[in-house]
Every structure is written in structure tokens, then in C-alpha cells.
Design an enzyme around this catalytic site. Structure first.
Site, short mmCIF file in Angstrom:
data_model
loop_
_atom_site.label_atom_id
_atom_site.label_comp_id
_atom_site.label_asym_id
_atom_site.label_seq_id
_atom_site.Cartn_x
_atom_site.Cartn_y
_atom_site.Cartn_z
N ARG A 101 0.86 -0.98 -0.03
CA ARG A 101 0.01 0.10 0.08
C ARG A 101 0.74 1.30 0.12
O ARG A 101 1.74 1.47 0.82
CB ARG A 101 -0.91 -0.08 1.20
N ARG A 110 -5.18 1.22 -4.47
CA ARG A 110 -4.67 0.69 -3.72
C ARG A 110 -4.43 -0.86 -3.80
O ARG A 110 -5.62 -1.35 -4.16
CB ARG A 110 -5.02 1.09 -2.29
N ASP A 113 -6.70 -1.81 1.35
CA ASP A 113 -7.25 -0.85 2.40
C ASP A 113 -8.16 -1.55 3.24
O ASP A 113 -8.85 -2.48 2.97
CB ASP A 113 -7.94 0.32 1.42
N ASP A 115 -10.06 -0.84 6.92
CA ASP A 115 -10.58 0.50 7.70
C ASP A 115 -11.46 -0.09 8.97
O ASP A 115 -12.29 -1.11 8.51
CB ASP A 115 -11.67 1.32 6.88
#
Length: 171
Positions: A101, A110, A113, A115
Site C-alpha cells: 500500500r 490501492r 485498504d 478500515d
């Protein structure tokens, strides 16, 4: 002057007496073999210290949201962890870095990712982290997989609000 010891992410593990917290993590990738990257990340999250994988959604394909580049492969996982939220974030960022990344600009394509969407019932607002994730409510690529594994975490109205966003279930 007092020196402060800087801890590496490996030392950011939770106290064994710390209660487990149910957390939800969104995964996405749109560079390289995105599907393989997301599947590998799910397995890597399952191997984090003091963490158990509880559930994993199907994989979904979506067009980039407020970005350019190839389509994304997305998923959401539920984990039970004794890691505090900042340790969890640190471990997830290590996984992103390990997957190649880079962050050349906001919303860049990317390789991976990750989150934190929810961390128990916590509301967190720090310079490095906001939980619940501040933009999850407007994104089908988050809400649809989250609804698959945790339908109680959102309302029908929230899903209805993203119904016009195209999303394709892969596996």
C-alpha cells in the site's frame, strides 16, 4: 529530560484480562490481484494477536467511489479482539504496508485498504482514527457486506440510501 520509549506495534498487544471487543473491519483492493489480496488479508487479520475471526462477508465488486482506477474488490469481517483500538489500527496498517500500500494522494488506487468500521460500542475521535467510520453510511461497498454478516448494525433506511450504487457479489 525524560525519554519516552517508543513502542513497536508488536508490543501493542492487549492485556490478557482485557475483555474481548467485537469489531468490524472493511477490506478493499483495486490493484494487482485484488481478490487474492482481500482473501489473504482476511487470513492475516485472523492471525493477529489476541484476535479471532468471527465472520467474513462475501466478496463484492464495485466501481471506485470518489476515485479513479480499476474496480474494487470489497469485504467486511467481524473479529473478536483484545487489542485496544489503536493497536488494532497499527496492525492493520502494517498489513496494508506489507501488501504494498502506498498513499501518493487521497483516494489513490490501492493494493489493500483496511478500515475499522466499528469497535464495540465505542465512539472514537482522534487525529488518526474515527470510529464509527465517518463515511461508512454512504457506501454500498461497506453497508452491503456489513449487512450480510451483521444485519443488526444498520437499518433498512441506511441500505435503501445506497441502493442506487452498483455492487456485484463475487463469492
Amino acid at each position: 529530560m525524560r525519554r519516552r520509549k517508543i513502542r513497536s506495534p508488536d508490543t501493542l498487544v492487549a492485556n490478557p484480562e482485557r475483555p474481548e471487543v467485537l469489531a468490524y473491519v472493511a477490506l478493499g483492493a483495486n490493484l494487482g490481484d485484488a481478490q487474492a489480496s482481500v482473501l489473504a488479508a482476511i487470513q492475516a487479520i485472523a492471525r493477529l494477536p489476541d484476535t479471532r475471526l468471527i465472520a467474513s462477508s462475501s466478496l463484492y465488486r464495485t466501481a471506485p467511489f470518489a476515485a479513479t482506477g480499476p474496480d474494487f474488490v470489497n469485504a467486511v469481517v467481524a473479529i473478536s479482539t483484545r487489542l485496544n483500538v489503536h493497536a488494532l489500527l497499527s496492525h492493520l496498517q502494517q498489513l496494508e504496508t506489507g501488501a504494498g500500500r502506498r498513499r501518493p494522494y487521497r483516494n489513490a488506487p490501492r493494493t489493500l485498504d483496511l478500515d475499522i468500521l466499528l469497535y464495540g460500542d465505542a465512539g472514537i475521535a482522534s487525529p488518526t482514527l474515527q470510529v464509527p467510520h465517518p463515511r461508512m453510511g454512504g457506501r454500498a461497498f461497506v453497508l452491503v457486506p456489513l449487512a450480510e454478516i451483521a444485519p443488526d448494525k444498520m437499518s433498512g433506511a441506511e441500505l435503501g440510501a445506497v441502493a442506487s450504487q452498483e455492487i456485484e457479489r463475487l463469492v
